[in-house]
Design a protein around this motif. Structure first.
Motif, PDB file in Angstrom:
ATOM      1  N   ARG A 313       0.819  -1.224   0.000  1.00 40.92           N
ATOM      2  CA  ARG A 313       0.000   0.000   0.000  1.00 40.92           C
ATOM      3  C   ARG A 313       0.844   1.261   0.000  1.00 40.92           C
ATOM      4  N   ASN A 314       1.931   1.207   0.770  1.00 41.24           N
ATOM      5  CA  ASN A 314       2.801   2.385   0.775  1.00 41.24           C
ATOM      6  C   ASN A 314       4.221   1.964   1.110  1.00 41.24           C
ATOM      7  N   GLU A 316       6.316   2.910   3.450  1.00 31.80           N
ATOM      8  CA  GLU A 316       6.596   2.655   4.861  1.00 31.80           C
ATOM      9  C   GLU A 316       6.240   1.209   5.200  1.00 31.80           C
ATOM     10  N   SER A 362      -3.727   8.581  -0.017  1.00 32.60           N
ATOM     11  CA  SER A 362      -3.524   7.240  -0.575  1.00 32.60           C
ATOM     12  C   SER A 362      -2.924   7.319  -1.971  1.00 32.60           C
ATOM     13  N   GLN A 364      -1.074   9.656  -3.176  1.00 38.37           N
ATOM     14  CA  GLN A 364       0.324  10.065  -3.065  1.00 38.37           C
ATOM     15  C   GLN A 364       1.198   8.870  -2.656  1.00 38.37           C
ATOM     16  N   GLN A 365       0.664   8.090  -1.712  1.00 34.18           N
ATOM     17  CA  GLN A 365       1.429   6.926  -1.259  1.00 34.18           C
ATOM     18  C   GLN A 365       1.616   5.918  -2.384  1.00 34.18           C
ATOM     19  N   LEU A 366       0.564   5.737  -3.165  1.00 29.79           N
ATOM     20  CA  LEU A 366       0.656   4.810  -4.291  1.00 29.79           C
ATOM     21  C   LEU A 366       1.725   5.290  -5.268  1.00 29.79           C
ATOM     22  N   GLN A 368       4.318   6.949  -4.602  1.00 25.48           N
ATOM     23  CA  GLN A 368       5.654   6.681  -4.055  1.00 25.48           C
ATOM     24  C   GLN A 368       6.066   5.222  -4.275  1.00 25.48           C
ATOM     25  N   VAL A 369       5.090   4.331  -4.122  1.00 28.70           N
ATOM     26  CA  VAL A 369       5.389   2.917  -4.342  1.00 28.70           C
ATOM     27  C   VAL A 369       5.791   2.703  -5.803  1.00 28.70           C
ATOM     28  N   TYR A 386      12.788   8.263   1.941  1.00 30.57           N
ATOM     29  CA  TYR A 386      11.471   8.510   2.526  1.00 30.57           C
ATOM     30  C   TYR A 386      11.518   8.617   4.046  1.00 30.57           C
TER      31      TYR A 386
END
Ligand code: ADP
Ligand code: ZN
Length: 723
Positions: A313-314, A316, A362, A364-366, A368-369, A386
Motif C-alpha cells: 500500500r505504501n 513505509e 492514498s 500520493q502513497q501509491l 511513491q510505491v 522517505y
C-alpha cells in the motif's frame, strides 16, 4: 561498584555473540550509567540486547513492558535457552502460575520480567512491585514498542498512556524506551508521555545492508519465478498478497507444486491463525502466504525471503514488511512483483474512499510505491530517502546497483505520445491514448473520430506495455501531468511542449529480460550446505524435544559457522559466535558429535586432543567472567547459598570461584566464609603437610571442617606461598 569486565566478555558469556551490533555498546554503557534512553533502531537492529545485557549486569529486576503476548513468550524462551532467568506475566496464565511467578520475583530469582502495560499498572500488581523494589530493587523499566504511546504513531494503545504514572511512583528508576518506527513527532511524544529525563537518544541507520532488494515486472512468468525463488532458497519465507482470495489461490497452487506452505489471513479463525503461525516459527512449514496482517508479533530471525506478490500500500509498510527478512543479519532477499494491473486495482479501491483527504494521501502513497518500483536509482537511496535518511547509492546489494538497466533514447516515441495527447485535446487517460497510437478499433475511438487523427496508428511498432512504460516514465520525469480526480486524464505542461519542439530529449530505463539469479556462494558453500542441513535437523529435533522454535537453540548464522569451521573440540566450538556458556554446556557435545560423524563419513582427519572448555587460560591471573559475577554478588553481601541460587549454579562451584578469586588477589571477605579460628587450624595443617589434595587434610581435621572451608583456606595459602 565493581569494575565490570569487558562488555564483550559479558556478551559472549551470556549470549554467545562476539561483537556488538552498531550502537549497542554505547547504549549499554549509557544504560549502565542509569540514564534514561530513547532507542530508535530498525527491525532486526538488536534492540532487545540493549536492555537484556544491562539487566544482567545491574542488581535488581528489569521490568520490560511489551504489548504483544506472542513477543513476550518468544523473548522469554530465547533468554531461557541462554540460562537467563526471565519470565512473563500476562492473561494467558492461570492463577496458580501467576502466583508462583510472583513468588519467584519476590525471592529475587528473576532478572527480567515481561509484562503487559495494563497488568503492570493494575491495582493488584503495583503493591507487589513496591515490595520487589524494597526487597530486590528495580533496575530499569524497558518500554518496548514505545511508539504505541503516541497517537501520531501507527499503533496507538491507550494503555501505554498510563505509563507516566510509573515515573511518578518510581522516579529514581531509569526508563529505556525502544521502537523501530518514530517520526520526529512520535519521538517527541514518547519523551513527553513517558516522562523521560534528559534521555540519551540513539537513532540507528535504517539501512539493512544484509537485505537484497529487487523489483520484478509481474509478467506471465511471475509464478514460475516465484517458485524459483522458493526452491533456490533453503530457509523460511513469507509471501504477501493483497487479498484473502489471492492468498488462498496462491497457497493452493504452491501446495500443488509440493512446497511446504500455509496461509494466514483474517478469514481464518484465531485458532487456525495461531496454529499456522506456530508451525511457521517452529520450522514445521517453510513458507507462509499471508495478507499484511502477518508478521506483527513475530520475532523469527531467520526469514530468508519476503516476497510481495502484489503491490504494497505504501513505502513505509513495504519497508516494515520486507524488513521481517533477515533479522539475524544473514543475507536475505526482498522481492517485489510489480504490475500495472495491480496499480489499477489499488486506484480503483482508492476511488471508493469517500473522504477526499484520505483519497489524496492514498494516491500520493501509491505514487511513491510506483516510484520505488519503477525507479532506476539504488533501491536503498529511494527507500531511505522517505525516512529522511540520505544514502549515497551504489549499495552493491540491490538489483539496480548490480544490474543497472540500460537507458535508451526514446525522444521520437515521446514526441508521438505527447502529440497524441495534444490531438486528443487533453481529455483522455493513458489507455485511450495508447489505443489511438496503436490504431485500435473500439467504439470510443470511432465515436470521437480519433481514427482520423494524424497520430492514429503511428505507434504499432511498440506493445501496449512498452507505451505504458513510456507514459509512466514521462509522468515520473515530470514531462507529463495527470489529473488527481480519479479519472487520471493526461495533461501537457511546459516541459511536454519542449519535448514536442525537440528542445529536450527523453531517455528511459528499459528493463531487459531479467535472468538474474541470486548467488549465495560458491560450490564450496554448496558442500558446506550438506553439513548445515544435518545440523539443522539436529537443531529441529532438539527444539521439538523442548517445544521451542529452532532458532532459539542456534541461529542459522551459527550453524553456518559450525559447518565452515567444523570445530572438533569443545573449546573451539565455544569460540563460535552464537555459542554462549550455557549453550556450550547444553548442546556442545551433540553438535560436535554430528560434525565428527560428518567428517568421518567424508574421510576427513580427526583431531584427538580435547580440552575442557574454559573462558580464560589457566596461566591467566585475571578472574574469568563467571568468577567476577560471583565476586560481585559476594561483595553485595550474599551468602554462598544465596549466590548459588541467584546464579543457578552449584554451591561447590561458588566455592571454587571464591577460592580461585582469593588466589587471584581479588577482594573476598574471607572471614565471612570461614570462621577465623578454623582458618588458623587449617593453615597450620597446610604448613605441616604442604600443598596436597583435600581428602587427607579433611581426614586429619575431622568432621567439624568442611571441604569447602578447607578449599578456601588452601586458596589463600597458595596465594601467600606463591610469592
Ligand atoms: P529488534 O528487536 O531490534 O528487531 P532483536 O532484538 O530481536 O531485534 O534482534 C534481532 C536478532 O539479532 C535476534 O535474534 C538477536 O538475538 C540477534 N542479535 C542481537 N544482537 C546481536 C549481536 N551483537 N550479534 C549477533 N546477533 C545479535
Ligand atoms: Zn543499491
Amino acid at each position: 561498584m565493581l569494575q565490570y569486565p569487558k562488555l564483550e566478555q559479558a556478551l559472549k558469556y551470556h549470549f554467545g555473540y562476539d561483537q556488538f551490533r552498531p550502537g549497542q555498546r554505547q547504549i549499554i554503557e549509557d544504560a549502565l550509567q542509569n540514564r534514561d534512553l530513547l532507542i530508535i533502531m530498525p527491525t532486526g537492529g538488536g534492540k532487545s540486547l540493549c536492555f537484556q545485557l544491562p539487566a544482567l549486569l545491574k542488581p535488581g529486576l528489569t521490568v520490560v513492558v511489551s504489548p504483544l503476548i506472542a513477543l513476550m513468550q518468544d523473548q522469554v524462551e530465547a533468554l531461557r535457552t541462554n540460562n537467563i532467568s526471565a519470565t512473563f506475566l500476562n492473561s494467558s496464565l492461570n492463577a496458580f502460575k501467576v502466583r508462583s511467578r510472583e513468588e519467584a520475583l519476590l525471592q529475587g530469582k528473576i532478572k527480567l520480567l515481561y509484562v503487559a502495560p495494563e497488568r503492570l499498572l493494575s491495582e493488584r500488581f503495583l503493591p507487589l512491585l513496591d515490595l520487589v523494589k524494597e526487597k530486590i530493587g528495580i533496575s530499569t523499566f524497558a518500554i518496548d514498542e514505545a511508539h504505541c504511546v503516541s497517537e501520531w504513531g501507527h499503533d496507538f494503545r491507550p494503555e501505554y498512556r498510563q505509563m507516566k504514572s510509573l515515573r511518578k511512583r518510581y522516579p529514581d528508576v531509569p526508563t529505556l524506551a525502544l521502537t523501530a518506527t518514530a517520526t520526529d513527532r512520535v519521538r517527541a511524544d514518547i519523551i513527553q508521555q513517558l516522562g523521560l529525563k534528559q534521555p540519551s537518544i540513539h537513532i540507528a541507520s535504517f539501512n539493512r545492508q544484509n537485505l537484497y532488494y529487487e523489483v520484478r515486472t509481474k509478467t506471465k512468468t511471475a509464478y514460475a519465478e516465484l517458485l524459483g525463488i522458493i526452491r533456490e532458497n533453503q530457509g523460511s519465507g513469507i509471501i504477501y498478497c493483497l487479498t484473502r482470495k489471492k492468498v488462498d489461490e496462491l497457497t493452493l497452487k504452491l501446495q500443488h507444486d509440493k512446497i511446504s506452505v500455509l496461509s494466514y489471513h483474517a478469514g481464518l479463525t484465531d485458532d487456525e491463525r495461531s496454529k499456522n503461525q506456530t508451525r511457521f516459527i517452529r520450522d514445521d512449514v517453510r513458507v507462509m502466504v499471508a495478507t499484511i496482517a502477518f508478521g506483527m508479533g513475530i520475532n523469527k530471525p531467520d526469514v530468508r525471503f519476503v516476497i510481495h506478490y502484489d503491490l504494497p500500500r505504501n513505502l513505509e509498510s513495504y519497508y516494515q514488511e520486507s524488513g521481517r527478512a533477515g533479522r539475524d543479519d544473514e543475507p536475505s532477499r526482498c522481492t517485489l512483483f510489480f504490475s500495472f494491473s495491480d496499480i489499477k486495482t489499488i486506484e480503483w479501491s482508492i476511488n471508493q474512499k469517500t473522504d477526499p483527504q484520505e483519497q489524496l494521501i492514498s494516491k500520493q502513497q501509491l505514487r511513491q510505491v510506483i516510484d520505488y518500483a519503477e525507479g532506476t536509482d539504488c533501491r536503498r537511496t529511494i527507500q531511505l530517502g522517505y525516512f529522511g535518511e540520505r544514502f549515497p547509492g551504489n549499495c552493491g546489494n540491490c538489483d539496480n546497483c548490480l544490474y543497472p538497466k540500460p537507458v535508451q533514447d526514446w525522444t521520437i516515441e515521446a514526441m508521438k505520445f505527447l502529440s497524441c495527447v495534444a490531438r486528443c485535446k487533453e481529455r483522455f487517460g493513458m489507455l485511450h491514448i495508447i489505443d489511438v497510437l496503436r490504431g485500435g478499433k473500439n467504439q470510443k475511438i470511432t465515436q470521437n473520430e480519433h481514427d482520423l487523427l494524424s497520430t492514429y496508428g503511428i505507434g504499432k511498432d511498440k506493445t501496449l506495455d512498452e507505451w505504458r512504460m513510456l507514459g509512466r516514465s514521462l509522468l515520473h520525469q515530470g514531462l507529463l501531468e495527470q489529473t488527481a480526480d480519479g479519472y487520471s486524464v493526461l495533461k501537457l505542461n511546459a516541459l511536454s511542449w519542449e519535448v514536442m519542439k525537440r528542445q529536450r530529449t527523453v531517455s528511459i530505463a528499459v528493463p531487459v529480460a531479467q535472468k538474474v539469479t541470486w548467488e549465495e556462494g560458491s560450490t564450496k558453500a554448496a558442500e558446506a550446505e550438506v553439513l548445515v542441513q544435518r545440523l539443522r535437523s539436529l537443531r529441529k529435533q532438539l527444539a521439538d524435544e523442548q517445544s521451542v522454535p529452532p532458532y532459539v537453540i542456534f541461529h542459522d548464522s551459527t550453524l553456518k559457522l559450525m559447518s565452515q569451521v567444523q570445530p572438533q573440540t569443545l573449546i573451539d566450538f565455544g569460540k563460535l559466535s552464537g555459542v554462549g556458556s550455557h549453550k556450550l554446556a547444553q548442546y556442545g557435545e551433540k553438535f560436535l558429535a554430528e560434525i565428527k560423524a560428518y567428517r568421518r563419513e567424508q574421510g576427513l582427519p580427526e583431531q584427538k586432543v580435547e580440552y575442557l572448555p574454559s573462558y580464560h587460560s589457566p596461566s591467566d591471573n585475571s578472574p574469568s567472567y563467571t568468577e567476577l559475577q560471583t565476586l560481585q554478588l559476594h561483595q553485595q553481601g550474599l551468602s554462598v547459598t544465596e549466590i548459588a541460587r541467584q546464579r543457578d549454579i552449584r554451591t561447590t562451584t561458588v566455592i571454587r570461584h571464591l577460592s580461585d578469586l582469593i588466589q587471584k588477589n581479588q577482594q573476598v571477605d574471607f572471614n565471612l566464609l570461614v570462621p577465623p579460628e578454623k582458618q588458623q587450624k587449617i593453615w597450620q595443617v597446610l604448613e605441616t603437610l604442604g600443598d596436597i589434595s583435600l581428602t587427607p587434610i579433611k581426614e586429619y581435621l575431622g568432621d567439624n571442617y568442611s571441604y569447602d572451608e578447607i578449599r578456601l583456606v588452601r586458596g589463600k595459602w597458595r596465594r601467600e606461598n606463591r610469592k
